[in-house]
Design a protein around this motif. Structure first.
Motif, mmCIF file in Angstrom:
data_model
loop_
_atom_site.group_PDB
_atom_site.id
_atom_site.type_symbol
_atom_site.label_atom_id
_atom_site.label_comp_id
_atom_site.label_asym_id
_atom_site.label_seq_id
_atom_site.Cartn_x
_atom_site.Cartn_y
_atom_site.Cartn_z
ATOM 1 N N UNK A 102 29.648 23.725 -27.742
ATOM 2 C CA UNK A 102 28.209 23.943 -27.744
ATOM 3 C C UNK A 102 27.425 22.656 -27.483
ATOM 4 N N UNK A 103 27.993 21.785 -26.677
ATOM 5 C CA UNK A 103 27.238 20.629 -26.218
ATOM 6 C C UNK A 103 26.187 21.097 -25.219
ATOM 7 N N UNK A 104 25.106 20.370 -25.136
ATOM 8 C CA UNK A 104 24.002 20.765 -24.260
ATOM 9 C C UNK A 104 24.021 20.045 -22.916
ATOM 10 N N UNK A 105 24.468 18.771 -22.928
ATOM 11 C CA UNK A 105 24.476 17.988 -21.698
ATOM 12 C C UNK A 105 25.707 17.080 -21.669
ATOM 13 N N UNK A 106 26.194 16.836 -20.458
ATOM 14 C CA UNK A 106 27.278 15.881 -20.255
ATOM 15 C C UNK A 106 26.804 14.841 -19.251
ATOM 16 N N UNK A 107 26.989 13.573 -19.582
ATOM 17 C CA UNK A 107 26.617 12.467 -18.709
ATOM 18 C C UNK A 107 27.878 11.768 -18.191
ATOM 19 N N UNK A 108 27.708 11.052 -17.109
ATOM 20 C CA UNK A 108 28.762 10.172 -16.609
ATOM 21 C C UNK A 108 28.139 9.187 -15.641
ATOM 22 N N UNK A 109 28.900 8.122 -15.325
ATOM 23 C CA UNK A 109 28.522 7.198 -14.249
ATOM 24 C C UNK A 109 29.685 7.112 -13.276
ATOM 25 N N UNK A 110 29.376 7.078 -11.992
ATOM 26 C CA UNK A 110 30.407 7.011 -10.966
ATOM 27 C C UNK A 110 29.964 6.006 -9.902
ATOM 28 N N UNK A 111 30.901 5.196 -9.422
ATOM 29 C CA UNK A 111 30.567 4.251 -8.370
ATOM 30 C C UNK A 111 30.019 4.994 -7.150
ATOM 31 N N UNK A 112 29.019 4.409 -6.525
ATOM 32 C CA UNK A 112 28.338 5.041 -5.398
ATOM 33 C C UNK A 112 29.305 5.475 -4.302
ATOM 34 N N UNK A 113 30.346 4.660 -4.030
ATOM 35 C CA UNK A 113 31.265 4.940 -2.933
ATOM 36 C C UNK A 113 32.474 5.775 -3.341
ATOM 37 N N UNK A 114 32.561 6.154 -4.613
ATOM 38 C CA UNK A 114 33.728 6.877 -5.104
ATOM 39 C C UNK A 114 33.683 8.347 -4.647
#
Length: 267
Positions: A102-114
Motif C-alpha cells: 500500500x505504498x503510494x509512490x515509488x521514486x528512483x534516479x537513473x543516469x540520462x544515458x542508461x
C-alpha cells in the motif's frame, strides 16, 4: 523470484558487485561500505526482490521505504543474463509488491544515458526533473575569478532543516531530512539572510551532503566560501537545476553526470 530477506551481507555485496560490472562508472563496494550504505538508505530486504537461477542471484531491486513512499535504491541484472526481458519482469514484480504494501509512490534516479530509463517509462514511471552529479570538480576556475567569500554562521542540524523547510527547495530522496539525519556528527552552515545553506558529516573536512539556495545572491554568498573550505574539489550528488546549478554553470563547472529523477503513482 524471492525477497532478499535471508541474504547476508557477504552475499549482498557479491551480488551487487557482480551485477554492476561494466557500468558507466565503478559501482563496486566493500562489505563495510555496503553495510553503511544499506543502513543509510534503510533498504527493506524483506521487500526487495531478487531473480535467482540455480540459487544464484542474477538480478535484484533494492527498495527503501519511508512512510507511504518507496525508493528503488538500485536495480540491476547480471551482465550474462541481460536482453532476456528479466529487468522488465523484475521492476513489474517490485511494483506489485509495493502495491501490496500500500505504498503510494515509488521514486528512483537513473543516469540520462542508461537504457533502463526506457523500461522504467514503459512500466509507468514519469520523468520529474534532472539531477546533477559533481565529482572532483577542480577549483582553479574559482581561483581565477577571485570570487569573494562572505561570512557564514554555523548552526545545528535541527535549525538547518527548520530553515530549509521554509524554502522552495525540493530534495531528492538521498537529500531528504530523514535520510541525512542518519549520518553521524552533522554540522551546518547558513548565510546571514537564511536563504542558502550547506550540510556536512563528520569533522571540518567531512563530506558535503546538501547544498541549496533560494536565489542567486545566496549562491554567490555561500559557494565561494564552500570552495575555500573544501580544498581542490566539489563533490555533490542529486543537485537539481536550481540556483546552485546556475551559479556553477556560470563559472564553467558542468556536471560530471546527469540523472533523471522518476516517480510512479501507485493505485
Amino acid at each position: 523470484m524471492e525477497t532478499l530477506e535471508n541474504c547476508d551481507l557477504q552475499d549482498i555485496t557479491e551480488m551487487w558487485n557482480r551485477c554492476w560490472r561494466g557500468y558507466y562508472y565503478d559501482m563496486s563496494y566493500s562489505k563495510d561500505h555496503m553495510k553503511v550504505w544499506l543502513d543509510l538508505s534503510q533498504v527493506s530486504l524483506q521487500h526487495s526482490l531478487a531473480i535467482l537461477d540455480k540459487r544464484r542471484v542474477v538480478g535484484f531491486a533494492l527498495l527503501a521505504v519511508e512512510e507511504k513512499d518507496g525508493w528503488i535504491a538500485g536495480a540491476c541484472i547480471d551482465p550474462e543474463y541481460r536482453r532476456y526481458g528479466l529487468f522488465t519482469l523484475l521492476i513489474k514484480s517490485q511494483l506489485n509488491l509495493a502495491n501490496y504494501m500500500r505504498l503510494q509512490r515509488i521514486f528512483l534516479e537513473v543516469l540520462e544515458q542508461n537504457p533502463a530509463r526506457n523500461i522504467y517509462q514503459t512500466v509507468g514511471f514519469k520523468s520529474m526533473r534532472q539531477l546533477n552529479v559533481y565529482r572532483a570538480t577542480t577549483r582553479t576556475i574559482y581561483d581565477r575569478q577571485r570570487l569573494t567569500a562572505h561570512p557564514l554562521k554555523q548552526t545545528s542540524p535541527e535549525e538547518y532543516f527548520k530553515i530549509r523547510k521554509t524554502t522552495s527547495f525540493k530534495p531528492a530522496w538521498q537529500r531528504r531530512e530523514n535520510y541525512l539525519k542518519r549520518y553521524s556528527n552533522l554540522w551546518a552552515l547558513i548565510n546571514q539572510a537564511g536563504t542558502a545553506g550547506a550540510l556536512f558529516a563528520g569533522d571540518k573536512s567531512g563530506p558535503l551532503l546538501d547544498l541549496w539556495s533560494v536565489n542567486l545572491t545566496g549562491a554567490e554568498e555561500l559557494i565561494p566560501t564552500m570552495l575555500r573550505r573544501g580544498g581542490k574539489s566539489l563533490i555533490l550528488t542529486n543537485q537539481p537545476n536550481d540556483w546552485v546549478f546556475s551559479f556553477l554553470l556560470n563559472y564553467g563547472i558542468i556536471p560530471s553526470a546527469k540523472q533523471i529523477e522518476m516517480c510512479i503513482e501507485l493505485s
